[in-house]
Scaffold this motif. Structure first.
Motif, mmCIF file in Angstrom:
data_model
loop_
_atom_site.group_PDB
_atom_site.id
_atom_site.type_symbol
_atom_site.label_atom_id
_atom_site.label_comp_id
_atom_site.label_asym_id
_atom_site.label_seq_id
_atom_site.Cartn_x
_atom_site.Cartn_y
_atom_site.Cartn_z
ATOM 1 N N ALA A 254 6.281 -9.100 -5.085
ATOM 2 C CA ALA A 254 7.542 -9.851 -5.816
ATOM 3 C C ALA A 254 8.802 -9.811 -4.862
ATOM 4 C CB ALA A 254 7.661 -9.071 -6.967
ATOM 5 N N VAL B 127 8.882 -6.566 -3.227
ATOM 6 C CA VAL B 127 8.121 -5.429 -3.601
ATOM 7 C C VAL B 127 6.689 -5.801 -3.567
ATOM 8 C CG1 VAL B 127 7.371 -3.616 -5.432
ATOM 9 C CG2 VAL B 127 9.738 -4.330 -5.341
ATOM 10 N N ARG B 128 5.735 -5.142 -2.641
ATOM 11 C CA ARG B 128 4.616 -5.453 -2.788
ATOM 12 C C ARG B 128 3.736 -4.009 -3.393
ATOM 13 N NH1 ARG B 128 3.886 -8.130 3.171
ATOM 14 N NH2 ARG B 128 6.055 -9.279 3.180
ATOM 15 N N GLY B 129 2.696 -4.731 -4.158
ATOM 16 C CA GLY B 129 1.944 -3.617 -4.851
ATOM 17 C C GLY B 129 2.613 -2.817 -5.935
ATOM 18 N N GLN B 130 1.396 -2.160 -6.680
ATOM 19 C CA GLN B 130 1.956 -1.492 -7.983
ATOM 20 C C GLN B 130 2.016 0.016 -7.459
ATOM 21 O OE1 GLN B 130 -1.397 -1.763 -10.874
ATOM 22 N NE2 GLN B 130 -2.539 -1.450 -9.213
ATOM 23 N N GLY B 131 2.699 0.713 -8.270
ATOM 24 C CA GLY B 131 2.993 2.233 -8.112
ATOM 25 C C GLY B 131 4.311 2.496 -7.845
ATOM 26 N N ASN B 132 5.083 1.604 -7.748
ATOM 27 C CA ASN B 132 6.492 1.568 -7.183
ATOM 28 C C ASN B 132 7.370 1.350 -8.313
ATOM 29 O OD1 ASN B 132 5.875 2.386 -4.415
ATOM 30 N ND2 ASN B 132 5.186 0.299 -4.612
ATOM 31 N N ALA B 133 8.648 1.843 -8.237
ATOM 32 C CA ALA B 133 9.798 1.381 -9.478
ATOM 33 C C ALA B 133 11.031 0.909 -8.980
ATOM 34 C CB ALA B 133 9.978 2.720 -10.149
ATOM 35 N N VAL B 134 11.303 -0.344 -8.928
ATOM 36 C CA VAL B 134 12.500 -0.765 -8.261
ATOM 37 C C VAL B 134 13.421 -1.426 -9.287
ATOM 38 C CG1 VAL B 134 13.653 -2.358 -6.614
ATOM 39 C CG2 VAL B 134 11.353 -0.953 -5.772
ATOM 40 N N ALA C 223 -0.254 -7.735 -4.475
ATOM 41 C CA ALA C 223 0.754 -8.631 -5.050
ATOM 42 C C ALA C 223 1.992 -8.400 -4.399
ATOM 43 C CB ALA C 223 0.983 -8.725 -6.525
ATOM 44 N N SER D 33 11.401 -4.171 -10.760
ATOM 45 C CA SER D 33 9.644 -4.332 -10.487
ATOM 46 C C SER D 33 9.103 -2.939 -10.874
ATOM 47 C CB SER D 33 9.578 -4.431 -8.942
ATOM 48 O OG SER D 33 10.220 -5.673 -8.527
ATOM 49 N N LYS E 255 2.809 4.238 -2.350
ATOM 50 C CA LYS E 255 2.952 4.814 -3.749
ATOM 51 C C LYS E 255 4.003 5.617 -3.839
ATOM 52 C CE LYS E 255 -1.250 3.155 -5.048
ATOM 53 N NZ LYS E 255 -1.212 1.792 -5.660
ATOM 54 N N SER F 232 -1.340 -5.279 -9.260
ATOM 55 C CA SER F 232 -2.157 -5.174 -8.143
ATOM 56 C C SER F 232 -1.301 -4.825 -6.963
ATOM 57 C CB SER F 232 -2.760 -6.601 -7.859
ATOM 58 O OG SER F 232 -3.094 -6.758 -6.309
ATOM 59 N N ASP F 233 -2.221 -4.158 -6.162
ATOM 60 C CA ASP F 233 -1.538 -3.450 -4.805
ATOM 61 C C ASP F 233 -1.554 -4.773 -3.974
ATOM 62 O OD1 ASP F 233 -1.028 -1.005 -5.255
ATOM 63 O OD2 ASP F 233 -3.168 -0.241 -4.606
ATOM 64 N N GLU G 238 5.355 -1.148 -12.573
ATOM 65 C CA GLU G 238 3.840 -1.204 -13.075
ATOM 66 C C GLU G 238 3.680 -1.027 -14.418
ATOM 67 O OE1 GLU G 238 1.717 1.632 -11.188
ATOM 68 O OE2 GLU G 238 3.184 3.159 -11.075
ATOM 69 N N HIS H 270 0.661 -1.112 0.049
ATOM 70 C CA HIS H 270 -0.028 0.025 0.039
ATOM 71 C C HIS H 270 0.678 1.265 0.060
ATOM 72 C CE1 HIS H 270 -3.370 -2.538 0.250
ATOM 73 N NE2 HIS H 270 -2.980 -3.069 1.435
ATOM 74 N N MET I 9 3.958 -5.359 -12.059
ATOM 75 C CA MET I 9 2.890 -5.499 -10.924
ATOM 76 C C MET I 9 1.651 -5.116 -11.105
ATOM 77 S SD MET I 9 5.283 -6.349 -8.606
ATOM 78 C CE MET I 9 4.313 -6.192 -6.691
#
Lengths: 470, 427
Positions: free
Chosen positions: B350, A399-406, B348, B371, A372, B345-346, B373, A370, B343
């Motif tokens: 990795a 990494v969990r969730g979307q909206g992040n860049a690693v 998920a 990683s 961002k 979904s929130d 989106e 959660h 990614m």
């Protein structure tokens, strides 16, 4: 600030490789028991809560297994019962250079501390075995309300600030060695920078192990209050002994909202030192913590400076150079824990393996659910000099969730034969060409060090490169 | 049989195997029992869901309920497009078609190969140490093995069309131990597709092993298409040995399963050998895909190249832990490793652990893990052209996997697997 400052830095191993026979006023003897801890607490006149904290640390130290499930088995060669946990000449740091006992003064003069201070440093604290031998802070900085004292003095005289953060960034049970440090810590720095104060010049500390079979366990806590800025530099040396010596520090940084802390380490331990250090910073909203870490020397270094980005917009950075010489293992890296939105971290690590040296990068990047807008960038480059040199890279990225860049990238390379040939064609010896190529490899990072350190670092790399060719 | 009692050695079908192998199985059973369950502190199980691998509740697979319908369902290719086909269900061979095989090629049930080609079998059957964590489960596999596919392509023989091997599991809580052993002689060439399928939407346990052995200058395309039910627990353990100038390309597609553990261990044994390791993982629901890989370079001038793509929807979870190891003698190695997590979904998660251990010099090694989106610009581009956002996202995911398929460098295979993937992604 170029050539004439060179001898003053104290990171050239030949400068650090000497020791004096000392008569220690306080000596906790060999081995670690609850009685050792009581001895240390008695000598230091610890408040009750510190004594209790030490005992809790000791209990955790005994409980925790050696982390050899992931770390090198060389750790099993540390014989804890052979180590001396506390040695000192007297526990009150001296305020002026003249008050320092002659024999300790001799050591630090060879390392060049007073000259340094005279030049530009805002404050200097020098630790000799267990205790601060000398500390001073320039009047101007003191007037701004900046506190720069040893950890012992800090916990006694500023308990209201000290206690609030001590052991909070790195709990004693974090790992076996942070637990050990919590049990027997002595010395290290305590720095508090009040809100809005920007310390213009770097604060500086030197750590030196002088006694054989000795363990140095300094504990540093730096707090930059809202909007404050501070740069701290530490240098480390130890003479060469026949038997293993242990250095196990804990360094905690706290950057409050909008504060900035830069922590610079140039370590040049001799090749008998186990250097197992836990360093972590806590960055609040919009704060920035940057670790600049240069590891040269030691038998085994395990050090992964970390930043917990707790507040929105916080930034963490680790810039690391490791040079593993013959028989040495530099196991270094970084930990970046993203715990708020829009936090950014950057890890740049460069390592050089010489002879049978082994350089290891170990990293952790964690972006929980959660969040961002978190970003991490990791780059690890390794350079191998000889055919029997070794390098490893072990990052762990969650990494969990979307909206992040690693992103993580690593490469391993050699100095190309073409480069060396090109330089030799223009009259450089092979060794000089190699040195130049290695300096080129780390150059962009070296430039981030304060100038005198970067000059010294280059010279040190040249020294280490000597005899590595052919 | 439940997992805690001795397997096939006592279960009546052992007469199919030669006595030496049955002894081997008893030893494997002892090993299985003596090894402890993986622990949190075991590095090969870092981040792993240890609860998912408590495999106590499973039963030995019983007889197949409707073999004819499973054989009928084993038709991804038209028969004329295949060199051969074997269909196993619950570790029993239920269909064989080897008409299209060139002469000299062996495609046999494993137990027959153990009897008739003992020397070759012994040389190639599970000979390399299981190093990536599943030693215990590999021991159970060996102890419980009833049959499997043995493929031997002799020196110089090239098989143009693929060999397809189907492995069905049928029955609630059924356990299967699929095994594919591929041996390519010098300059031989083959394409083998393993299909792993559940007959029904049931819980099951599969511990599958594939051994890939490539002689000098041999060329192999191996694909594992894993479509177990969404309730299945599966282990897929691979060992690949590549001799001088040989070229192995292996793709693992994980399209099903509740918990899937994959271990791929490539040994670059010969100078100039090459191993390409690929994986496509569309993860959705609460699926966990836990993959460990090893690119071990023993010889100079060899190449290994790994590309794993994970797309994570819903509350799915992936783990990738890879290691490139360049041993002291392996100078002039080229080794690459890349894992990309998309990614979606929130919920998920990795985890990536790309590792390098370099003991030689003059090597070119890189690894990377990213990683991120869905690219907003790409989405916008498609939506601006009238493609609904959901479909646009699907297209991006399909393209993301397409780049892995391209690395097969085999158009027929790419097209075939592309169709399977399209069906899975709902095109």
């Amino acid at each position: 600030m170029s050539t004439e400052t060179k001898p003053d830095i104290g990171i050239d191993r030949s400068v650090g490789d000497f020791r004096y026979e000392m008569d220690y006023a306080y000596d906790a003897g060999v081995g670690l028991t609850e009685a050792t801890i009581d001895y240390i607490s008695d000598v230091k006149g610890d408040p009750d809560w510190v004594r209790a904290f030490r005992k809790e640390g000791y209990r955790k130290f005994l409980e925790k297994p050696m982390p050899t499930n992931w770390a090198t088995k060389d750790l099993d060669n540390i014989v804890f019962e052979n180590i001396r946990y506390y040695l000192s000449q007297g526990q009150v740091p001296k305020r002026t250079w003249d008050e320092v006992p002659d024999d300790i003064k001799k050591t630090f003069e060879r390392l060049g501390i007073p000259e340094q201070e005279r030049k530009f440093l805002a404050g200097v604290e020098a630790q000799f075995d267990s205790e601060a031998a000398y500390s001073n802070i320039k009047a101007a900085v003191g007037e701004q309300g900046v506190i720069f004292v040893g950890s012992t003095e800090g916990l006694k005289e500023h308990p209201e600030i000290f206690k609030k953060w001590f052991g909070k960034v790195i709990p004693s049970g974090d790992n076996k060695f942070s637990a050990l440090n919590s049990a027997v810590f002595s010395g290290g720095s305590f720095i508090y920078v009040p809100p809005g104060v920007k310390v213009k010049h770097p604060l500086q500390a030197y750590f030196r192990i002088n006694a054989q079979n000795f363990g140095q366990f300094e504990r540093t806590l730096i707090i930059a209050d809202e909007g404050a800025e501070v740069m701290y530099m530490e240098g480390c040396t130890a003479p060469k002994f026949e038997t293993a010596t242990l250095h196990s520090a804990v360094v905690e940084l706290v950057a409050m909202k909008g504060a900035k802390i830069q922590y610079i380490t140039v370590q040049n331990w001799s090749s008998n030192v186990f250097n197992l250090v836990t360093k972590r910073g806590l960055a609040h909203e919009d704060a920035e913590i940057k670790w600049i870490d240069c590891n040269i020397g030691s038998r085994l270094t395990m050090k992964y400076p970390g930043v917990v980005m707790k507040g929105k917009g916080a930034r963490g950075e680790v810039v690391s150079i490791a040079l593993a010489g013959d028989g040495q293992h530099q196991d270094t890296g970084a930990k970046m824990i993203h715990a708020a939105d829009n936090t950014t971290s950057n890890i740049i690590s460069k390592s050089i393996s010489l002879g049978t040296g082994r350089a290891t990068y170990r990293g952790m990047v964690h972006v929980p659910k959660h969040l961002k807008g978190c970003k991490n960038n990791t780059e690890c480059d390794a350079l191998l000099i000889n055919t029997n040199s070794r390098t490893d890279t072990y990052p762990a990225i969650s990494v969990r969730g979307q909206g992040n860049a690693v992103q993580h990238e690593a490469s391993v390379s050699q100095i190309s034969a073409e480069q060396i040939f090109y330089m030799q064609q223009r009259g450089l010896s092979e060794a000089a060409a190699m040195s130049l190529a290695v300096n080129g490899f780390v150059n962009d990072l070296v430039q981030q060090f304060p100038m005198e350190y970067s000059v010294e670092l280059k010279r040190l790399i040249d020294l280490e490169m000597e005899g590595s060719v052919g | 049989m439940s997992i805690t009692t001795a397997p096939s050695v006592e279960s009546g079908n052992s007469s199919n195997w030669p006595e030496w192998f049955r002894q081997d199985q008893r030893k494997a059973w002892d090993l299985f029992q003596s090894l402890g369950q993986p622990k949190r502190t075991d590095e090969p199980w870092r981040f792993a869901n240890l609860k998912a691998i408590e495999i106590g509740g499973f039963q030995a697979a019983a007889g197949v309920r409707d073999a004819a319908s499973l054989v009928a369902g084993s038709t991804a290719h038209a028969d004329g497009d295949l060199a051969a086909k074997l269909v196993f269900a619950n570790d029993t061979l239920i269909h064989t078609d080897v008409k299209g095989l060139p002469s000299g090629v062996l495609l046999l049930p494993l137990e027959q190969a153990a009897k008739e080609h003992e020397e070759l079998f012994r040389k190639c059957f599970m000979t390399s140490e299981v190093r990536l964590g599943s030693k215990k489960f590999a021991a159970l596999h060996r102890a419980s093995l009833r049959t499997g596919a043995f493929v031997h392509v002799p020196k110089g023989v090239v098989i143009e069309k693929p060999i397809e091997i189907w492995h069905w599991v049928d029955g609630e809580n059924a356990t299967v131990f699929p095994h594919t052993l591929i041996v390519l002689g010098e300059s031989a060439s083959a394409t083998v597709i393993d299909r792993f399928v559940s007959a029904h939407d049931e819980s099951s346990l599969a511990i599958a092993v594939n051994d890939l052995t490539l002689g000098k200058n041999a060329r192999l395309h191996y694909v594992g298409v894993q479509e177990w039910s969404d309730k299945a627990t599966a282990f897929h353990i691979n060992a690949t040995e590549v001799e001088r100038d040989a070229n192995s390309t292996a793709l693992q597609m994980n399209l099903g399963g509740a918990y899937v553990r994959g271990e791929s261990d490539s040994h670059l044994l010969g100078e100039g050998s090459r191993s390409v390791m690929l994986s496509i993982n569309p993860a959705s629901g609460s699926r966990e895909i836990d993959q460990r890989t090893f690119q071990d370079h023993f010889a100079p001038r060899a190449t290994s190249d790994l590309l794993y793509h994970n797309a994570l929807a819903d509350s799915s979870r992936t783990i990738f832990a890879g290691l490139i190891k360049v041993e002291e003698a392996a100078h002039e190695t080229d080794a690459y490793q890349k894992v990309r997590n998309l990614m979606l979904s929130d919920e998920a998660e990795a985890n990536s652990m790309p590792g390098l251990e370099i003991l030689a010099d003059n090597v070119r090694c890189t690894h990377g893990a990213t990683s991120g989106e869905l690219n907003e610009d790409e989405l916008f581009y498609m939506m601006a052209r009238g493609i609904p956002s959901k479909q646009a996202a699907q297209l991006i995911v399909r393209g993301f996997f397409g780049t892995v398929l391209e690395r097969l460098e085999n158009e027929d295979l790419q097209a075939h697997l592309g169709e399977i993937l399209d069906r899975k992604l709902g095109f």
